[in-house]
Design a protein around this motif. Structure first.
Motif, PDB file in Angstrom:
ATOM      1  N   ARG A  76      35.951  43.998  43.219  1.00 60.74           N
ATOM      2  CA  ARG A  76      34.997  43.225  44.014  1.00 60.74           C
ATOM      3  C   ARG A  76      34.450  42.043  43.220  1.00 60.74           C
ATOM      4  O   ARG A  76      34.307  40.938  43.717  1.00 60.74           O
ATOM      5  CB  ARG A  76      33.853  44.128  44.472  1.00 60.74           C
ATOM      6  CG  ARG A  76      33.570  44.026  45.936  1.00 60.74           C
ATOM      7  CD  ARG A  76      32.424  44.906  46.314  1.00 60.74           C
ATOM      8  NE  ARG A  76      32.282  46.039  45.409  1.00 60.74           N
ATOM      9  CZ  ARG A  76      31.935  47.246  45.783  1.00 60.74           C
ATOM     10  NH1 ARG A  76      31.644  47.491  47.016  1.00 60.74           N
ATOM     11  NH2 ARG A  76      31.827  48.229  44.919  1.00 60.74           N
ATOM     12  N   TYR A  77      34.137  42.276  41.949  1.00 63.43           N
ATOM     13  CA  TYR A  77      33.632  41.212  41.076  1.00 63.43           C
ATOM     14  C   TYR A  77      34.691  40.127  40.865  1.00 63.43           C
ATOM     15  O   TYR A  77      34.392  38.937  40.934  1.00 63.43           O
ATOM     16  CB  TYR A  77      33.202  41.802  39.736  1.00 63.43           C
ATOM     17  CG  TYR A  77      32.769  40.763  38.748  1.00 63.43           C
ATOM     18  CD1 TYR A  77      31.546  40.111  38.879  1.00 63.43           C
ATOM     19  CD2 TYR A  77      33.597  40.400  37.691  1.00 63.43           C
ATOM     20  CE1 TYR A  77      31.152  39.141  37.977  1.00 63.43           C
ATOM     21  CE2 TYR A  77      33.207  39.433  36.785  1.00 63.43           C
ATOM     22  CZ  TYR A  77      31.982  38.807  36.938  1.00 63.43           C
ATOM     23  OH  TYR A  77      31.611  37.850  36.054  1.00 63.43           O
ATOM     24  N   LEU A  78      35.938  40.540  40.595  1.00 60.70           N
ATOM     25  CA  LEU A  78      37.016  39.564  40.407  1.00 60.70           C
ATOM     26  C   LEU A  78      37.263  38.755  41.673  1.00 60.70           C
ATOM     27  O   LEU A  78      37.500  37.537  41.620  1.00 60.70           O
ATOM     28  CB  LEU A  78      38.299  40.269  39.971  1.00 60.70           C
ATOM     29  CG  LEU A  78      38.316  40.800  38.544  1.00 60.70           C
ATOM     30  CD1 LEU A  78      39.583  41.599  38.281  1.00 60.70           C
ATOM     31  CD2 LEU A  78      38.173  39.669  37.556  1.00 60.70           C
ATOM     32  N   LEU A  79      37.223  39.411  42.813  1.00 64.75           N
ATOM     33  CA  LEU A  79      37.408  38.711  44.079  1.00 64.75           C
ATOM     34  C   LEU A  79      36.298  37.693  44.296  1.00 64.75           C
ATOM     35  O   LEU A  79      36.548  36.555  44.692  1.00 64.75           O
ATOM     36  CB  LEU A  79      37.437  39.731  45.223  1.00 64.75           C
ATOM     37  CG  LEU A  79      37.881  39.245  46.581  1.00 64.75           C
ATOM     38  CD1 LEU A  79      39.319  38.767  46.516  1.00 64.75           C
ATOM     39  CD2 LEU A  79      37.762  40.358  47.604  1.00 64.75           C
ATOM     40  N   LYS A  80      35.067  38.079  43.998  1.00 68.08           N
ATOM     41  CA  LYS A  80      33.927  37.165  44.128  1.00 68.08           C
ATOM     42  C   LYS A  80      34.062  36.003  43.150  1.00 68.08           C
ATOM     43  O   LYS A  80      33.762  34.867  43.481  1.00 68.08           O
ATOM     44  CB  LYS A  80      32.628  37.927  43.893  1.00 68.08           C
ATOM     45  CG  LYS A  80      31.384  37.121  44.094  1.00 68.08           C
ATOM     46  CD  LYS A  80      30.169  38.022  43.999  1.00 68.08           C
ATOM     47  CE  LYS A  80      28.880  37.287  44.117  1.00 68.08           C
ATOM     48  NZ  LYS A  80      28.691  36.518  45.297  1.00 68.08           N
ATOM     49  N   LEU A  81      34.534  36.263  41.948  1.00 72.86           N
ATOM     50  CA  LEU A  81      34.714  35.234  40.930  1.00 72.86           C
ATOM     51  C   LEU A  81      35.753  34.197  41.346  1.00 72.86           C
ATOM     52  O   LEU A  81      35.623  33.019  41.036  1.00 72.86           O
ATOM     53  CB  LEU A  81      35.125  35.900  39.613  1.00 72.86           C
ATOM     54  CG  LEU A  81      35.105  35.056  38.362  1.00 72.86           C
ATOM     55  CD1 LEU A  81      33.663  34.693  38.013  1.00 72.86           C
ATOM     56  CD2 LEU A  81      35.740  35.815  37.220  1.00 72.86           C
ATOM     57  N   ILE A  82      36.768  34.615  42.085  1.00 67.47           N
ATOM     58  CA  ILE A  82      37.830  33.699  42.514  1.00 67.47           C
ATOM     59  C   ILE A  82      37.487  33.018  43.829  1.00 67.47           C
ATOM     60  O   ILE A  82      37.635  31.807  43.976  1.00 67.47           O
ATOM     61  CB  ILE A  82      39.162  34.458  42.653  1.00 67.47           C
ATOM     62  CG1 ILE A  82      39.634  34.922  41.280  1.00 67.47           C
ATOM     63  CG2 ILE A  82      40.229  33.589  43.295  1.00 67.47           C
ATOM     64  CD1 ILE A  82      40.786  35.889  41.327  1.00 67.47           C
ATOM     65  N   VAL A  83      37.017  33.776  44.801  1.00 68.14           N
ATOM     66  CA  VAL A  83      36.850  33.252  46.160  1.00 68.14           C
ATOM     67  C   VAL A  83      35.593  32.396  46.308  1.00 68.14           C
ATOM     68  O   VAL A  83      35.636  31.350  46.968  1.00 68.14           O
ATOM     69  CB  VAL A  83      36.862  34.411  47.177  1.00 68.14           C
ATOM     70  CG1 VAL A  83      36.517  33.926  48.562  1.00 68.14           C
ATOM     71  CG2 VAL A  83      38.224  35.083  47.177  1.00 68.14           C
ATOM     72  N   ASP A  84      34.496  32.777  45.713  1.00 70.07           N
ATOM     73  CA  ASP A  84      33.241  32.035  45.890  1.00 70.07           C
ATOM     74  C   ASP A  84      33.332  30.563  45.482  1.00 70.07           C
ATOM     75  O   ASP A  84      32.884  29.692  46.225  1.00 70.07           O
ATOM     76  CB  ASP A  84      32.094  32.735  45.173  1.00 70.07           C
ATOM     77  CG  ASP A  84      31.561  33.920  45.947  1.00 70.07           C
ATOM     78  OD1 ASP A  84      32.049  34.156  47.071  1.00 70.07           O
ATOM     79  OD2 ASP A  84      30.664  34.601  45.427  1.00 70.07           O
ATOM     80  N   PRO A  85      33.911  30.233  44.313  1.00 68.13           N
ATOM     81  CA  PRO A  85      34.030  28.804  44.001  1.00 68.13           C
ATOM     82  C   PRO A  85      34.931  28.054  44.980  1.00 68.13           C
ATOM     83  O   PRO A  85      34.658  26.907  45.330  1.00 68.13           O
ATOM     84  CB  PRO A  85      34.629  28.783  42.591  1.00 68.13           C
ATOM     85  CG  PRO A  85      34.340  30.105  42.018  1.00 68.13           C
ATOM     86  CD  PRO A  85      34.276  31.058  43.160  1.00 68.13           C
ATOM     87  N   LEU A  86      35.995  28.698  45.436  1.00 65.76           N
ATOM     88  CA  LEU A  86      36.886  28.040  46.392  1.00 65.76           C
ATOM     89  C   LEU A  86      36.168  27.750  47.705  1.00 65.76           C
ATOM     90  O   LEU A  86      36.337  26.680  48.292  1.00 65.76           O
ATOM     91  CB  LEU A  86      38.130  28.896  46.643  1.00 65.76           C
ATOM     92  CG  LEU A  86      39.077  29.054  45.462  1.00 65.76           C
ATOM     93  CD1 LEU A  86      40.194  30.015  45.809  1.00 65.76           C
ATOM     94  CD2 LEU A  86      39.630  27.718  45.026  1.00 65.76           C
ATOM     95  N   VAL A  87      35.352  28.695  48.153  1.00 61.48           N
ATOM     96  CA  VAL A  87      34.583  28.493  49.383  1.00 61.48           C
ATOM     97  C   VAL A  87      33.555  27.382  49.183  1.00 61.48           C
ATOM     98  O   VAL A  87      33.382  26.508  50.034  1.00 61.48           O
ATOM     99  CB  VAL A  87      33.913  29.813  49.830  1.00 61.48           C
ATOM    100  CG1 VAL A  87      32.921  29.576  50.944  1.00 61.48           C
ATOM    101  CG2 VAL A  87      34.962  30.811  50.262  1.00 61.48           C
ATOM    102  N   THR A  88      32.886  27.392  48.033  1.00 62.01           N
ATOM    103  CA  THR A  88      31.878  26.367  47.747  1.00 62.01           C
ATOM    104  C   THR A  88      32.503  24.981  47.732  1.00 62.01           C
ATOM    105  O   THR A  88      31.991  24.048  48.351  1.00 62.01           O
ATOM    106  CB  THR A  88      31.198  26.648  46.392  1.00 62.01           C
ATOM    107  OG1 THR A  88      30.604  27.940  46.445  1.00 62.01           O
ATOM    108  CG2 THR A  88      30.139  25.615  46.088  1.00 62.01           C
TER     109      THR A  88
END
Length: 161
Positions: A76-88
Motif C-alpha cells: 500500500r505504501y509503495l503504491l501510494k509512493l508511485i501513484v500519488d505523484p503521478l496523480v498530482t
C-alpha cells in the motif's frame, strides 16, 4: 515494422555508416539496438512517432494493470509512493510544465554553490538528488495549484490550465 525495410518512414538512413556484412536487409538501423531506437523527431518521422507511441501505450498498460487496492501495508505504501505523484502532476500538467524550468533554474546554482565539487552530470549521484529535489518542490507547488484550481467554479478559466 518501419525499421526493418529501412527506407520509408526513416529519416536520413544514408547519413548512417554503412552496415557490416551480414546485417539483415543491409539495413543500417539493424546493426545495434542503440541504432534501432535512435529516432529523429524533426521533421516528424514515422519511425519516431510509432516507436514512442508504442512505448507510451506500454506505459499506459502498465499503469492500467496496477492494482488500486492493496492488502499489505508495504505494498500500500509503495503504491501510494508511485501513484500519488503521478496523480498530482496529472491534475496540473500544464502548470508543472511551466514551473519546472524555473524551479531547476533556481536550484541548479544553489546546488553548485552549496555542495563543493558538485557536478550535475548524469553519471554522478548529485544529478539524481538534484532531480528528486526539483520534483519534490514541483509536487508541492502542483498540489497547491490543484487545490486552488479545485476551489474555482466550473466556468472558471483556471479549470483549463
Amino acid at each position: 515494422m518501419i525499421r526493418i525495410p529501412g527506407k520509408f518512414g526513416n529519416i536520413n538512413p544514408d547519413l548512417l555508416p554503412p552496415p557490416p556484412e551480414g546485417t539483415p536487409f543491409n539495413n543500417p538501423y539493424l546493426t545495434s539496438w542503440m541504432q534501432f531506437i535512435n529516432a529523429i523527431k524533426y521533421p516528424p518521422d514515422l519511425a519516431f512517432a510509432t516507436l514512442y507511441m508504442g512505448l507510451d501505450h506500454l506505459a499506459f498498460a502498465g499503469f492500467y494493470i496496477l492494482p488500486t487496492t492493496a492488502t499489505s501495508k508495504v505494498f500500500r505504501y509503495l503504491l501510494k509512493l508511485i501513484v500519488d505523484p503521478l496523480v498530482t502532476f496529472g491534475q496540473s500538467a500544464l502548470f508543472f510544465y511551466m514551473i519546472h524550468f524555473h524551479v531547476y533554474q533556481v536550484i541548479g546554482p544553489l546546488f553548485l554553490a552549496c555542495i563543493p565539487g558538485c557536478k550535475l552530470r548524469v553519471r554522478e549521484g548529485w544529478f539524481w538528488i538534484y532531480w528528486m529535489v526539483g520534483l519534490t518542490i514541483c509536487r508541492v507547488l502542483c498540489s497547491k495549484y490543484a487545490e486552488f484550481k479545485a476551489r474555482k467554479g466550473p466556468d472558471s478559466i483556471w479549470r483549463f490550465l
